[in-house]
Design an enzyme around this catalytic site. Structure first.
Site, PDB file in Angstrom:
ATOM      1  N   HIS B 105     -54.611   9.325  16.424  1.00  0.00           N
ATOM      2  CA  HIS B 105     -54.564  10.426  15.471  1.00  0.00           C
ATOM      3  C   HIS B 105     -53.109  10.644  15.065  1.00  0.00           C
ATOM      4  O   HIS B 105     -52.213  10.558  15.898  1.00  0.00           O
ATOM      5  CB  HIS B 105     -55.111  11.693  16.136  1.00  0.00           C
ATOM      6  N   ARG B 109     -47.577  17.636   8.115  1.00  0.00           N
ATOM      7  CA  ARG B 109     -48.005  18.723   7.233  1.00  0.00           C
ATOM      8  C   ARG B 109     -46.853  19.662   6.888  1.00  0.00           C
ATOM      9  O   ARG B 109     -45.851  19.740   7.599  1.00  0.00           O
ATOM     10  CB  ARG B 109     -49.151  19.502   7.879  1.00  0.00           C
ATOM     11  N   GLY B 260     -63.873  27.570   5.032  1.00  0.00           N
ATOM     12  CA  GLY B 260     -64.392  26.971   3.811  1.00  0.00           C
ATOM     13  C   GLY B 260     -63.631  25.742   3.357  1.00  0.00           C
ATOM     14  O   GLY B 260     -63.585  25.431   2.174  1.00  0.00           O
TER      15      GLY B 260
END
Lengths: 302, 302
Positions: B105, B109, B260
């Site tokens: 992984h 960011r 969301g």
């Protein structure tokens, strides 16, 4: 009067009866694994893996006690934080091998926080529970049967309960990140004490007693349907949704894992074999597409 | 001076270079799936399934924007709640088919919240990222190599960073409910802005640039080792731990799903085939047992 021993006797008996019936249906005996919790209490996990009917199935009983209720466990009732408490329940998930037999979950539970001055009148307690069905290939008569048995069992105690508990179930077993229900619902209730101890206990028993008549006829109707790799593959894919719900949204699982519960007993609910695939959607008109269009939608099944 | 466009250019280029290299290594082209987010922004998911090397692998770029930062996303910096914000990053997980090749992984960011009066001096921003390796069958030289590349890449910017970021990684990628690390660690950092924009951006680039040299030599050494059902089975079992970490503990996954985010892009990290088994433990002395005793323990691998 609150009678914790009666609840415990009922729950351990229920576990035995369900395991007995599914040992008979499966043909492979369930393992028994007893465990103790360092902080108090323990449990008995009964489970079968690679059975004839059940690819993985567990029925857990646990009775855990603590000297001080953590605030996180009493967020909606801050007045009981710090009190001595106990919680007990039976929880089961069955993952059948045959994709035509739905996965099922049932849970009945009881919680009590003692009063600080040992006055039984000031004890706080409640019951909770429910069951829900997660088909891979839907059959309307199975869904109707499951909901009717639940409705009739609750109606025998109080006819107003079922509409409320069915709605609560639809809302609870919902994968918000998929905007998709986990399955076709059933019943769910929590924090239930309004009608007093005796009647609340009766509601919990009604749910417990409804499990075998709600699920066994479905198993018997579907367990011998022939299936192939296509159906197994879809089952493994859909089981991914079950994992997502239990690990992301289920409060019991989350609270259990984060608060030092017994991991292997909590995760008995996870399926034996699961697949994830990117953005997969069934071809319109297939039986797999019908699951989404005709079954994974809230309905008045009964 | 904060230069968001430069970060974006770097990130999309990094995604392209990693996908290019793994397309070459795998032989099967990655799909490209672009998506928009109704509230602002979008992303590009690149992924391969059933490849020759990768059973499932995804490299996602996303750049999402919002008019008002939700309080849940700024719990540790309440002063920026309600501000316009943007977040961008590249995130990848590769699940190789061969159980001797570890899962990996990597994530880099950037986050920025604009100042309410558009004064760039009052903008709040930070970088984050890291990479970690999750072997099924451990090889000491692979672990040492992975950590050395990470150490040297960070040391080129600031020699004090690696010990801190390695420890942070060991703490972050930890399955608390198993009391078990997810893998053999690597580096992790978050909320990083102390040395100013230019130097913080350089730290993020150092991590991004370290990925291919840290992982590719391991892939090349192990991808042709023969394996059988036993190794595949253990791999599927251990992948369950990966699912548990990502769905129960990983803040990015959890926040994404609950707020969301785009579900299919977030869940590209999940393995293709996973198995759960009750209370399974490897036989002492086997290679599977060595994973637990010799590798899933925090170590100074470099």
């Amino acid at each position: 009067m609150m009678d914790i021993d009666a609840v415990k006797t009922y729950l351990t008996g229920l576990q035995d009866r369900i395991v007995g019936k599914f040992t008979e249906l499966d043909g492979k005996p369930f393992l028994r694994d007893s465990w103790d919790r360092p902080e108090g209490g323990g449990g008995v996990s009964r489970l079968v893996e690679e059975g004839n009917l059940l690819e993985r199935g567990g029925v857990g009983f646990s009775h855990v006690l603590g000297a001080k209720l953590p605030p996180s466990a009493s967020a909606h009732r801050p007045e009981i934080a710090g009190r001595p408490w106990e919680a007990m329940g039976v929880s089961l998930v069955f993952h059948p091998r045959n994709p035509y037999v739905p996965t099922v979950h049932m849970n009945v539970r009881f919680f009590a926080a003692k009063s600080p001055d040992a006055d039984p009148e000031k004890a706080v307690w409640w019951f909770g529970g429910g069951m829900d069905l997660t088909p891979y290939y839907g059959f309307e008569e199975d869904c109707a049967h499951f909901h009717r048995v639940n409705r009739d069992a609750l109606a025998a105690v109080d006819p107003q309960l079922h509409p409320r508990f069915k709605k609560w179930c639809d809302e609870y077993f919902y994968n918000k990140h998929r905007q998709e229900p986990r399955g076709i619902g059933g019943t769910f209730f929590d924090d239930f004490s309004e009608p007093g101890f005796g009647q609340s206990f009766a509601v919990m028993r009604a749910v417990g007693e409804a499990f075998l008549p709600a699920y066994v006829p479905i198993v018997e109707r579907r367990r011998d349907l022939p299936y192939g790799e296509r159906e197994r593959d879809f089952q493994a894919y859909r089981r991914g949704r079950y994992v997502e719900f239990n690990l992301v949204w289920d409060r019991g699982t989350h609270f259990g894992l984060q608060s030092g519960g017994r991991t292997e007993s909590i995760l008995m609910s996870l399926p034996p074999v699961v697949k994830w695939r990117y953005n997969w959607k069934p071809e319109p008109g297939t039986p797999e597409a019908r699951l989404y269009t005709d079954f994974l939608v809230p309905k008045d099944w009964a």
